[in-house]
Design a protein around this motif. Structure first.
Motif, PDB file in Angstrom:
ATOM      1  N   GLY A   1      29.976 -16.578 -23.177  1.00  9.56           N
ATOM      2  CA  GLY A   1      31.328 -16.848 -22.682  1.00  9.56           C
ATOM      3  C   GLY A   1      31.510 -18.226 -22.090  1.00  9.56           C
ATOM      4  N   GLU A   2      30.503 -18.741 -21.381  1.00  9.49           N
ATOM      5  CA  GLU A   2      30.589 -20.058 -20.740  1.00  9.49           C
ATOM      6  C   GLU A   2      29.382 -20.884 -21.117  1.00  9.49           C
ATOM      7  N   SER A   3      29.624 -22.147 -21.393  1.00  9.53           N
ATOM      8  CA  SER A   3      28.530 -23.009 -21.800  1.00  9.53           C
ATOM      9  C   SER A   3      28.801 -24.438 -21.365  1.00  9.53           C
ATOM     10  N   VAL A   4      27.783 -25.090 -20.801  1.00  5.92           N
ATOM     11  CA  VAL A   4      27.900 -26.489 -20.414  1.00  5.92           C
ATOM     12  C   VAL A   4      27.834 -27.389 -21.637  1.00  5.92           C
ATOM     13  N   ILE A   5      27.080 -26.959 -22.652  1.00  8.29           N
ATOM     14  CA  ILE A   5      26.944 -27.708 -23.896  1.00  8.29           C
ATOM     15  C   ILE A   5      27.547 -26.897 -25.037  1.00  8.29           C
ATOM     16  N   PRO A   6      27.891 -27.534 -26.165  1.00 11.23           N
ATOM     17  CA  PRO A   6      28.445 -26.786 -27.302  1.00 11.23           C
ATOM     18  C   PRO A   6      27.476 -25.709 -27.779  1.00 11.23           C
ATOM     19  N   TYR A   7      28.012 -24.517 -28.057  1.00  9.45           N
ATOM     20  CA  TYR A   7      27.175 -23.402 -28.496  1.00  9.45           C
ATOM     21  C   TYR A   7      28.015 -22.447 -29.332  1.00  9.45           C
ATOM     22  N   SER A   8      27.383 -21.871 -30.359  1.00  7.98           N
ATOM     23  CA  SER A   8      28.021 -20.833 -31.172  1.00  7.98           C
ATOM     24  C   SER A   8      26.969 -19.808 -31.558  1.00  7.98           C
ATOM     25  N   ALA A   9      27.418 -18.692 -32.101  1.00 12.05           N
ATOM     26  CA  ALA A   9      26.497 -17.622 -32.476  1.00 12.05           C
ATOM     27  C   ALA A   9      25.551 -18.034 -33.596  1.00 12.05           C
ATOM     28  N   ALA A  10      25.874 -19.120 -34.305  1.00 17.15           N
ATOM     29  CA  ALA A  10      25.008 -19.590 -35.385  1.00 17.15           C
ATOM     30  C   ALA A  10      23.826 -20.401 -34.868  1.00 17.15           C
ATOM     31  N   ASP A  11      23.819 -20.727 -33.577  1.00 14.70           N
ATOM     32  CA  ASP A  11      22.715 -21.494 -33.008  1.00 14.70           C
ATOM     33  C   ASP A  11      21.497 -20.607 -32.775  1.00 14.70           C
ATOM     34  N   THR A  12      20.389 -21.242 -32.452  1.00 14.29           N
ATOM     35  CA  THR A  12      19.128 -20.523 -32.283  1.00 14.29           C
ATOM     36  C   THR A  12      19.023 -19.877 -30.905  1.00 14.29           C
ATOM     37  N   TYR A  13      18.039 -18.977 -30.788  1.00 10.89           N
ATOM     38  CA  TYR A  13      17.765 -18.373 -29.479  1.00 10.89           C
ATOM     39  C   TYR A  13      17.355 -19.433 -28.461  1.00 10.89           C
ATOM     40  N   ALA A  14      16.641 -20.458 -28.919  1.00 11.86           N
ATOM     41  CA  ALA A  14      16.225 -21.519 -28.002  1.00 11.86           C
ATOM     42  C   ALA A  14      17.431 -22.197 -27.369  1.00 11.86           C
ATOM     43  N   ARG A  15      18.459 -22.500 -28.184  1.00  7.76           N
ATOM     44  CA  ARG A  15      19.654 -23.135 -27.635  1.00  7.76           C
ATOM     45  C   ARG A  15      20.400 -22.183 -26.713  1.00  7.76           C
ATOM     46  N   ALA A  16      20.415 -20.901 -27.055  1.00  4.50           N
ATOM     47  CA  ALA A  16      21.071 -19.918 -26.186  1.00  4.50           C
ATOM     48  C   ALA A  16      20.392 -19.870 -24.819  1.00  4.50           C
ATOM     49  N   LEU A  17      19.061 -19.909 -24.812  1.00  6.86           N
ATOM     50  CA  LEU A  17      18.340 -19.892 -23.541  1.00  6.86           C
ATOM     51  C   LEU A  17      18.576 -21.177 -22.755  1.00  6.86           C
TER      52      LEU A  17
END
Length: 392
Positions: A68-84
């Protein structure tokens, strides 16, 4: 009388305290290593028997869930590493802002607790007693209910002033439209902060050497406002605003602060600042009253006495317990999962549920919070040494 000849007989091994201590330490290390080997090998065998993969290879896979909130661009297509990474940045954001607000508010409440004004002192005491006695998780639930349940839906959002909207989706407000001037103004503000710090050091040295005060506050304020203002004028004084507007069931444009973030930040700051206020009060009261009386006898005003005489001496008492409270604030931010804010623990839990990598996920959580705690402690220990009174 016959003299007993001890000769060169050596002390028995277990009668030598140093050697005996070394043997015990080596034995303890071997026992811990053996226990660790047993637990790790047993865990790996069980995982292999159940065909559960181990390792951190899952970090390169697609996460397939939104945040829901992200300091950097993020989408569901990104990796688990980026999500963490998004989760870590969200934790850092709420922790950093919370620490700054907690120190400021706690200091003000602690000073107000010692005020000679009866009403101010009683209000500060009530604030401390009430907020200390209510568990922080209950406070998070309370503020979340206020923000999410008490405020109307976006279509009936409150609009107290132009460009500001309050609804159960959060606080949405206008911000300056994108322009290169804002980035350069930010750099100018940081430069002004550095210059203001150097100015304060020079003014303090001048005061100690000559006894002549310098208007540090107004000079620093002029730098902090003047330099960014000059940059703003240099870029043509842009005034365009990105104003939020209702589109469908939510607002578009502007900037928003979610109810989850606001509730988490407010709960952590109010709860922790109550303890910080007591630490500040105890630190100030630890300074001998003769110091205050001597400073007033020299003609210093109350504000100068507090900032130049009392607080510098009180810091040696304040900083150690203050460090513990700041660490508590950072660790308590993990309660964000209870109100839906996507901090690192929340994102890591989602990752564990989707991948089944529970051991790796928990290890990452432990590593992140351990790192944050060690960094905070290192900074506060450095500051404690810097502020320590050096005896001649």
């Amino acid at each position: 009388m016959q003299k007993i000849d001890t000769g060169d007989a050596k002390t028995p091994l277990f009668n030598d305290p140093a050697k005996r201590s070394l043997i015990y330490q080596v034995g303890a290390v071997l026992m811990v290593a053996a226990l660790a080997y047993y637990l790790i090998s047993n865990t790996l065998n069980n995982l292999d028997r159940q065909s559960i993969a181990t390792g951190f290879g899952f970090l390169d896979k697609e996460s397939a869930f939104e945040i829901g909130e992200s300091v950097i661009p993020y989408s569901a297509a990104d990796t688990y590493a980026r999500a963490l990474i998004v989760g870590v940045l969200n934790t850092l954001k709420v922790s950093f802002i919370g620490i700054v607000l907690t120190v400021v508010l706690g200091t003000l409440i602690g000073v107000a607790r010692l005020s000679t004004n009866w009403l101010v002192s009683r209000l500060a005491a009530t604030y401390i007693e009430v907020l200390q006695d209510i568990p922080v998780l209950l406070q998070l639930f309370f503020w979340y209910a206020i923000f999410y349940e008490a405020l109307p839906a976006p279509r009936q959002a409150l609009n107290p002033i132009s460009g500001l909207f309050l609804c159960n989706r959060g606080m949405i407000f206008a911000i300056p439209a994108a322009h290169p001037a804002w980035m350069w103004m930010g750099w100018a503000f940081l430069l002004a902060c550095g210059l203001a710090w150097l100015l304060r050091r020079w003014a303090m040295q001048r005061l100690f050497e000559t006894g002549k005060p310098f208007p540090t506050f107004w000079s620093a304020l002029g730098l902090l406002v003047g330099l960014p203002l000059v940059v703003w004028l240099f870029f043509g004084a842009p005034v365009a605003m990105d104003t939020p507007h209702l589109r469908g069931f939510n607002f578009q444009g502007g900037m928003s602060i979610s109810p989850e973030f606001a509730a988490l930040l407010l709960g952590l700051v109010l709860y922790t600042s109550a303890f910080v206020a007591e630490i500040v009060r105890a630190g100030i009261q630890s300074v001998n009253k003769g110091q205050t009386e001597a400073a007033k006898a020299l003609g210093l005003k109350s504000g100068r006495v507090l900032s130049l005489v009392v607080l510098p001496q009180a810091l040696r008492v304040i900083i150690p317990p203050l460090t513990s409270q700041l660490l508590n604030l950072t660790k308590n931010s993990s309660l964000a999962v209870a109100i839906g804010f996507p901090d690192f623990v929340s994102v890591a839990n989602t990752t564990i549920n989707q991948t089944g990598q529970a051991i790796e996920g928990v290890a990452l959580i432990m590593a992140v919070y351990l790192s944050l705690s060690l960094l905070t402690s290192a900074f506060m220990n450095w500051y404690n040494k810097k502020m320590a009174l050096v005896e001649r």
